[in-house]
Structures are given as structure tokens and as C-alpha cells.
Write a protein that holds these residues in place. Structure first.
Motif, PDB file in Angstrom:
ATOM      1  N   LEU A  54      49.602  -3.552  34.269  1.00  0.00           N
ATOM      2  CA  LEU A  54      50.885  -3.371  33.576  1.00  0.00           C
ATOM      3  C   LEU A  54      50.856  -3.976  32.177  1.00  0.00           C
ATOM      4  O   LEU A  54      51.413  -3.403  31.231  1.00  0.00           O
ATOM      5  N   ASN A  55      50.193  -5.132  32.033  1.00  0.00           N
ATOM      6  CA  ASN A  55      50.058  -5.745  30.706  1.00  0.00           C
ATOM      7  C   ASN A  55      49.331  -4.818  29.742  1.00  0.00           C
ATOM      8  O   ASN A  55      49.671  -4.738  28.559  1.00  0.00           O
ATOM      9  N   ALA A  56      48.332  -4.109  30.275  1.00  0.00           N
ATOM     10  CA  ALA A  56      47.565  -3.166  29.443  1.00  0.00           C
ATOM     11  C   ALA A  56      48.449  -2.021  28.938  1.00  0.00           C
ATOM     12  O   ALA A  56      48.147  -1.392  27.925  1.00  0.00           O
ATOM     13  N   LYS A  57      49.555  -1.770  29.643  1.00  0.00           N
ATOM     14  CA  LYS A  57      50.492  -0.696  29.241  1.00  0.00           C
ATOM     15  C   LYS A  57      51.732  -1.270  28.545  1.00  0.00           C
ATOM     16  O   LYS A  57      52.725  -0.568  28.332  1.00  0.00           O
ATOM     17  N   ASN A  58      51.679  -2.589  28.221  1.00  0.00           N
ATOM     18  CA  ASN A  58      52.810  -3.270  27.571  1.00  0.00           C
ATOM     19  C   ASN A  58      54.108  -3.206  28.380  1.00  0.00           C
ATOM     20  O   ASN A  58      55.197  -3.086  27.831  1.00  0.00           O
ATOM     21  N   ILE A  59      53.978  -3.266  29.705  1.00  0.00           N
ATOM     22  CA  ILE A  59      55.148  -3.327  30.581  1.00  0.00           C
ATOM     23  C   ILE A  59      55.303  -4.783  31.022  1.00  0.00           C
ATOM     24  O   ILE A  59      54.341  -5.408  31.467  1.00  0.00           O
ATOM     25  N   GLU A  60      56.522  -5.309  30.880  1.00  0.00           N
ATOM     26  CA  GLU A  60      56.773  -6.722  31.221  1.00  0.00           C
ATOM     27  C   GLU A  60      56.537  -6.963  32.708  1.00  0.00           C
ATOM     28  O   GLU A  60      56.962  -6.182  33.559  1.00  0.00           O
ATOM     29  N   THR A  61      55.844  -8.045  33.011  1.00  0.00           N
ATOM     30  CA  THR A  61      55.455  -8.347  34.401  1.00  0.00           C
ATOM     31  C   THR A  61      56.184  -9.591  34.917  1.00  0.00           C
ATOM     32  O   THR A  61      56.726 -10.367  34.138  1.00  0.00           O
TER      33      THR A  61
ATOM     34  N   TYR B 251      57.016  -7.438  44.333  1.00  0.00           N
ATOM     35  CA  TYR B 251      56.483  -7.414  42.960  1.00  0.00           C
ATOM     36  C   TYR B 251      57.491  -6.595  42.156  1.00  0.00           C
ATOM     37  O   TYR B 251      57.563  -5.373  42.286  1.00  0.00           O
ATOM     38  N   SER B 252      58.315  -7.308  41.384  1.00  0.00           N
ATOM     39  CA  SER B 252      59.456  -6.662  40.734  1.00  0.00           C
ATOM     40  C   SER B 252      59.333  -6.677  39.218  1.00  0.00           C
ATOM     41  O   SER B 252      59.043  -7.710  38.616  1.00  0.00           O
ATOM     42  N   ILE B 253      59.573  -5.500  38.630  1.00  0.00           N
ATOM     43  CA  ILE B 253      59.566  -5.368  37.168  1.00  0.00           C
ATOM     44  C   ILE B 253      60.960  -4.933  36.729  1.00  0.00           C
ATOM     45  O   ILE B 253      61.823  -4.663  37.557  1.00  0.00           O
ATOM     46  N   ARG B 254      61.179  -4.880  35.425  1.00  0.00           N
ATOM     47  CA  ARG B 254      62.485  -4.440  34.926  1.00  0.00           C
ATOM     48  C   ARG B 254      62.345  -3.203  34.057  1.00  0.00           C
ATOM     49  O   ARG B 254      61.463  -3.129  33.196  1.00  0.00           O
ATOM     50  N   VAL B 255      63.217  -2.228  34.321  1.00  0.00           N
ATOM     51  CA  VAL B 255      63.228  -0.989  33.538  1.00  0.00           C
ATOM     52  C   VAL B 255      64.666  -0.682  33.128  1.00  0.00           C
ATOM     53  O   VAL B 255      65.608  -1.011  33.848  1.00  0.00           O
ATOM     54  N   GLN B 256      64.823  -0.060  31.978  1.00  0.00           N
ATOM     55  CA  GLN B 256      66.168   0.227  31.460  1.00  0.00           C
ATOM     56  C   GLN B 256      66.808   1.416  32.179  1.00  0.00           C
ATOM     57  O   GLN B 256      67.984   1.394  32.494  1.00  0.00           O
TER      58      GLN B 256
ATOM     59  N   ASN C 196      51.513   6.395  36.306  1.00  0.00           N
ATOM     60  CA  ASN C 196      52.742   7.198  36.363  1.00  0.00           C
ATOM     61  C   ASN C 196      53.951   6.430  35.837  1.00  0.00           C
ATOM     62  O   ASN C 196      54.836   7.029  35.211  1.00  0.00           O
ATOM     63  N   LEU C 197      53.983   5.142  36.083  1.00  0.00           N
ATOM     64  CA  LEU C 197      55.082   4.314  35.578  1.00  0.00           C
ATOM     65  C   LEU C 197      55.109   4.347  34.064  1.00  0.00           C
ATOM     66  O   LEU C 197      56.163   4.530  33.454  1.00  0.00           O
TER      67      LEU C 197
END
Length: 361
Positions: free
Chosen positions: A264-271, A285-290, A360-361
């Protein structure tokens, strides 16, 4: 690709023969309540956690009730906790006719923010219930310090964090009492409802043992008003097998979490953020999306299940209207609840599945 969120079948098949033989033994012995497997489980839980006393019980919810009953919570007492947690944390407070007093969370860890606790303490406050959300312990040094200063008890809601550590100490050995859940989808789960209460206090342990057996210590002699809160022997038998392999499963969960984080870090998604002085059991394992609804629908169509833990903070739940709280009172909890999304998490998520999910995310 069709991905399983919790993968309970894989785990069962791994330990199938041992688990099924253990269940069969209970059935053949016909010792369904407080059989020998209960004592075996409690001794092994004490070894695993280094808590002095482990007392098994009927669920994580009943573990919280037993803990509060043990410290003699009365109607009108106040207990400080977080509004961003599973319903049972505050439900059990209200069930005993005490008052849940909410404190907002830290936006990085999602656990109760200790810097906001003291302002909520009154002459009616009796305890603090920090929650080890998603598997990560709260800031226990700060919380214990506040509790000591104001002569309060600390009950750790560790329903999601069995096996996590804080500064090298097991999550089950933090606070005056710690509770956990063995609900099937938890990191260590049985095959129905189950839970445990942990304490290093001999008097509290004796009282909890009595409370789970209708308040009796000698048969038909009732010292307290208690409950029927025992763990079934069959569930203990299942847990006895699974506990033997739990260190390995916990390590696999941590490996899965690390792989997710790296990808996820490689895709710049906050972990998820776990503090350096503690470990998580990675219940989620929870992430945040708008744009959560849209993302969830698209992922579901691709065979990727997701979940939301939790979509509505407790202070805006209908049953807590009587507390006269409103939207805007706990802004961080409210913001996080609108963005949080859990990805498939279990010890058996494959590298291929992680790649597929993250891509896909």
C-alpha cells in the motif's frame, strides 16, 4: 479471484483432526459444563499472557460485565470510554445502569486519546475502559497514571487484541482487569461465543469466578448477585488446540500486515499506524478512503470482500439518545467512522491475494 475475509475454513482444516477429536472427547465424556478442559485452558492462558489469573467465560461481552460487576459498578456511576468501538463496550456499562462517558480518539491509532480523559472525570467516575482497537493496545502508561491519580480502576477491552503487547507486556496483563473475546472471527477464536477475564489481583479473581457462577463460591450459597457466565467445555476444547498454534498464527498475521503495508505504501495509500513500543494482534487491517461506498462496491464486484468497523460512533446511536450527545461532539471518531474500511485479514492471505487486492484498490 474470490477472496475469503476471515478464512475460518482453512484454519479448521489445518488443525481438523485435533479439533474434532477434542470435541468428540467432550461429547463422549458428557462433561459439558466446567469440564477438565476449562481448567487446562485457563492454566495455558495464564502461561501465554503471564497474567496471574485467567478466568474463562461465555463471551467477550460477559467478560466486560463480569469485570464491572467485580469492581462493584452501581447505577449512576460513570465509566470513561471511547465512542469508536464495538457496541458491547458501552452497552455493558449502560446494562448495569451506569453512564458511559465518551472521550474522542487519537486520529492515528484510533484508540482513546489520554490527553482528553481528565477533563471528563467527575466525582461519579469509577473506571476507565480503554479499547485495544483492531488489535493495538491503547496508551496504557498515561491511562494508568490518570487512573492512579484519581483512584479509578482500569478495565482493558482487549476483545480484538489477544496476543498483542505493550512495552513487552501482554495486552491481557494491562490494567486492573483485562477482557478478551474468543468469537470465531477473532485472532484466537472458538466455535461459538467465548471470552476470558484476566487479572493479577487475587481478590478480584476470586470474585469474578464466583460472579460467573451466579455469585456462589459454595454450591447454593450465594455471596453476590452474579450470572451464568461459564464457557462451554466444547469451546475450551477447541481453544486448547488452537492456542498451541497461536504464536505461529499471530506471526503469520503480522507478516500479512507487513506485506499489506509495504504494497500500500508503494501505491501512496495511507496504512494503519502502530506505535513502536507495542505490537498489534491485527484483528483487522483497516485503511481510510474518502469514497468508501463506491470503493466497497467495486471491490465486491472483483471478488474482494471488505468490512466497516465501525460505521456509526456510539454517541449517535439511537439507544444513547438519553445521553444528550450529538453529531459534532466527537469529530475525530465521526470523521474516521465515515472513512474506515477493513481489508481481508487472517493468517492465510496469500501474496497473490495481497497483490490483487492492493492493485485493484
Amino acid at each position: 479471484m474470490k477472496i475469503d475475509f476471515a478464512n475460518l475454513k482453512i484454519q479448521h482444516n489445518l488443525y481438523k483432526d485435533e479439533i474434532e477429536n477434542a470435541i468428540l472427547k467432550v461429547a463422549r465424556d458428557c462433561n459439558f459444563i466446567m469440564g477438565a478442559q476449562i481448567d487446562e485452558l485457563e492454566r495455558d492462558l495464564e502461561k501465554f499472557t503471564a497474567a496471574k489469573h485467567a478466568i474463562s467465560c461465555s463471551s467477550g461481552t460477559d467478560a466486560l460485565l463480569l469485570a464491572m460487576m467485580a469492581i462493584d459498578i452501581q447505577p449512576g456511576d460513570e465509566i470513561i470510554t471511547t465512542p469508536f468501538t464495538f457496541f458491547a463496550t458501552a452497552e455493558t456499562i449502560a446494562f448495569l445502569k451506569a453512564k458511559p462517558v465518551f472521550v474522542d480518539i487519537d486520529e492515528k491509532t484510533y484508540n482513546i486519546d489520554p490527553s482528553k480523559i481528565e477533563e471528563k472525570i467527575t466525582s461519579k467516575t469509577k473506571a476507565i475502559i480503554p479499547v485495544s482497537l483492531y488489535g493495538q493496545p491503547a496508551d496504557m502508561d498515561e491511562i494508568n497514571q490518570i487512573a492512579k491519580k484519581h483512584n479509578l480502576k482500569v478495565i482493558v477491552d482487549g476483545a480484538q487484541s489477544f496476543g498483542a503487547t505493550y512495552k513487552g507486556i501482554s495486552d491481557s496483563a494491562l490494567g486492573d482487569i483485562s477482557c478478551t473475546s474468543f468469537f470465531p472471527a477473532k485472532p484466537l477464536g472458538c466455535y461459538g461465543d467465548g471470552g476470558a477475564v484476566f487479572t493479577n489481583d487475587d481478590k478480584l479473581a476470586d470474585k469474578i469466578k464466583s460472579l460467573r457462577l451466579h455469585g456462589q463460591s459454595i454450591r447454593y450459597h450465594h455471596q453476590y448477585i452474579g450470572m451464568g457466565g461459564r464457557l462451554d467445555t466444547i469451546q475450551a476444547a477447541v481453544l486448547n488446540v488452537k492456542l498451541k498454534y497461536y504464536e505461529k498464527d499471530l506471526k503469520l498475521r503480522q507478516d500479512v500486515a507487513s506485506k499489506y503495508t509495504q504494497a500500500l505504501n508503494a501505491k501512496n495509500i495511507e496504512t494503519p499506524f502502530v506505535k513502536d513500543d507495542r505490537t498489534s494482534a491485527w484483528a483487522q487491517y483497516s485503511i481510510r478512503v474518502q469514497n468508501r461506498d463506491e470503493v466497497q462496491t467495486k471491490l465486491q464486484n472483483l471478488g474482494i470482500p471488505t468490512a466497516v468497523h465501525y460505521p456509526m460512533p456510539l454517541h449517535v446511536q439511537e439507544c444513547f439518545k438519553y445521553l444528550n450527545l450529538k453529531e459534532g461532539d466527537f469529530p475525530i471518531s465521526e470523521k474516521v467512522s465515515k472513512e474506515i474500511m477493513s481489508l481481508p485479514m487472517n493468517p492465510y492471505v496469500t501474496d497473490e491475494e495481497i497483490e490483487y487486492i492492493v492493485g485493484n484498490l
